[in-house]
Design an enzyme around this catalytic site. Structure first.
Site, mmCIF file in Angstrom:
data_model
loop_
_atom_site.group_PDB
_atom_site.id
_atom_site.type_symbol
_atom_site.label_atom_id
_atom_site.label_comp_id
_atom_site.label_asym_id
_atom_site.label_seq_id
_atom_site.Cartn_x
_atom_site.Cartn_y
_atom_site.Cartn_z
ATOM 1 C CB SER A 252 -0.993 -0.019 1.396
ATOM 2 O OG SER A 252 0.014 0.522 2.622
ATOM 3 C CE LYS A 253 -3.002 5.784 -1.898
ATOM 4 N NZ LYS A 253 -3.511 7.089 -2.844
ATOM 5 N NE ARG A 254 -1.894 5.056 6.439
ATOM 6 C CZ ARG A 254 -2.482 4.339 7.567
ATOM 7 N NH1 ARG A 254 -3.512 3.691 7.312
ATOM 8 N NH2 ARG A 254 -1.918 4.786 8.265
ATOM 9 C CG ASP A 406 -0.439 7.768 2.486
ATOM 10 O OD1 ASP A 406 0.143 8.207 1.983
ATOM 11 O OD2 ASP A 406 -0.631 7.533 3.739
#
Ligand code: GLU
Length: 503
Positions: A252-254, A406
């Site tokens: 995930s981009k987080r 995000d």
């Protein structure tokens, strides 16, 4: 039979490495069997799909060397390859299912649906909503239809029992019909849902093998049933393991940049990124780490995919990229590639207007332009010394902004500035002070906050997020306790810290 595979991205954001990963395995499988590989754009969600996102997906896949035989840009015998241009096709198929008794018109209002779900929850029953819950007595349905009330088309599904799905990697999988809802096939605006459009198109495009991410396993029973209802042969299904963050959670981009644009901006070679994606759950028969696309294709065997979640680890990718750069680029090729990456006219035209006002001589350019040509910037805790902000203030600001970034889809200067201003005020900071830690994320050459924003736009969301996170890490990160407390505060500020992301 000609093997035909496809990748079917939805153009709703930055091009995701997961899309490239799935495209690579579909292309490898097609090439191994002398077959064809198709690119189809699934843009039935008209509110979230954008032309820019589609273009970025096409450009990124091509940059990686993932060429398709048929697609929206090059056409082909089964076009159009963009679902929004195929709208007219789906309705007839949905209505055909209604006439055959496999689907029904559902006139339930949103309030009624909420009540039905609530009642389910209250009774502790976790099964999905079925036709027996949703269908109205014929008279009432007729009345609502005559009154012009909106309706959707839903498929009928078994109330109970087991559905067996044969997966090329997993073998027979048993799924519980009780958990499968009477899926909407056609929305009230006449647009199909993913499930209907996907099945109709796979059939009309003669797709023989569907290789996709494992997040689609739960949809497979509905798809199997739709093939049965239509009397069509179902393609073989293969659900690939999901890419994971180093902590094993879903990529995930987080936690990890997921956009292919980030890896471009970071200066990875497409050959190396593709090589790395090829190593996600798959290995060459001789286990060598470095291989080209064509070497992968000539040794490809889907059965060598292992199901343990492959970890997308940036350090490993950098190590592999370093090998590609050192071993495969001559001095001339290095110069040409570097020029293409950093000194291409498009990028220079973005950078120059920002630095020109500060340049007295060309030797000033490198330090000023460094921001655009670097990955993470060399910041230390001392970089964040400020007359009124404490270190904790800086960490809190960076963490809140990182959560905001995000989930931010619209990436333009005015939106970012307006939103960050609201966030700053909510947190009790003047916007000038609030933006200070971000200016520190790069260098102090530009002290104006709006310039930071403009640079963010050029660097793209993933690089900007990565730098904010990197700065936060340099300041010691946020403890679990702080995260808990801050998440609550963030929510109170009207910002939902939830992640809607799909691979
Ligand atoms: N549009 C779907 C996606 O975004 C395609 C899933 C599939 O391959 O069936 O991943």
């Amino acid at each position: 039979m000609t093997v035909r595979t496809r990748v079917a991205p939805s153009p709703t954001g930055d091009p995701h490495v997961g899309t490239a990963y799935i495209a690579l395995f579909n292309l490898a499988f097609a090439r191994q069997h002398g077959g064809e590989f198709i690119l189809r754009i699934e843009d039935t969600d008209q509110t979230r799909s954008t032309a820019e996102s589609e273009q970025a997906i096409l450009d990124s896949l091509r940059w990686l060397g993932l060429e398709w035989d048929e697609g929206p840009d090059i056409g082909g015998p089964h076009g159009p390859y963009r679902q929004s241009e195929r709208k007219h096709i789906y309705k007839d198929y949905a209505m055909h299912l209604v006439e055959a008794g496999h689907a029904f018109l559902c006139f339930r209002t949103p309030e009624e649906l909420n009540e039905l779900r609530e009642a389910r929850r209250a009774s502790g029953d976790h099964t999905a909503l079925k036709q027996s819950d949703l269908e109205l007595p014929a008279e009432e349905a007729d009345r609502r239809r005559a009154a012009g009330m909106p309706f959707v088309v839903r498929m009928r599904v078994p109330e109970t029992g087991i559905c067996v799905i044969n997966d090329m990697l997993r073998g027979p999988m048993e799924l519980d019909w009780g958990q499968v809802d009477a899926q909407i096939l056609l929305k009230s605006d006449g647009m199909p849902t993913y499930h209907l459009a996907n099945i109709v198109d796979d059939h009309l495009m003669n797709i023989t093998h569907v290789i996709r991410g494992e997040e689609w396993i739960n949809s497979a029973p509905k798809h199997k049933l739709l093939y049965e209802y239509f009397g069509w042969e179902m393609p073989q299904l293969c659900h690939m393991p999901l890419l994971r963050n180093p902590d094993k959670s879903k990529l995930s981009k987080r936690k990890n940049p997921t956009s292919i644009l980030y890896y471009q901006r970071m200066g990875y070679l497409p050959e190396a990124l593709l090589n790395y994606l090829g190593r996600m759950g798959w290995s060459m028969p001789d286990e060598r780490e470095k291989f080209s696309r064509d070497e992968m294709f000539s040794h490809f065997d889907l059965q060598r995919v292992s199901l343990g979640g492959p970890v997308f680890d940036q350090e490993k990718l950098s190590w592999l990229n370093g090998m590609w750069i050192r071993e495969d680029l001559s001095t001339e090729a290095f110069a040409a590639e570097f020029q293409k990456w950093a000194l291409n006219p498009d990028y220079l035209m973005q950078i120059i207007p920002l630095i020109k006002p500060r340049v007295e001589k060309f030797s000033d350019v490198a330090p000023l332009a460094g921001f655009f040509l670097s990955g993470m910037m060399p910041v230390t805790p001392e970089s964040f010394a400020h007359k009124s902000l404490t270190v904790e203030d800086c960490r809190r600001i960076l963490q809140f902004a990182s959560w905001y970034l995000d989930k931010q889809v619209k990436w333009d200067k005015d939106t970012l500035f307006a939103d960050l201003k609201v966030l700053a005020e909510g947190m009790g900071f003047k916007i000038r002070d609030f933006l200070f830690p971000f200016i520190c994320c790069d260098c102090r050459h530009f002290s104006k906050c709006f310039l930071w924003l403009i640079r963010c736009i050029y660097l793209g969301p993933d690089m900007s997020r990565a730098r904010v996170r990197f700065a936060l890490d340099q300041l010691g990160g946020a403890s679990k306790k702080e995260i808990k407390r801050w998440e609550k505060e963030f929510a109170v500020l009207g910002q939902q810290n939830n992640e809607a992301e799909s691979q």
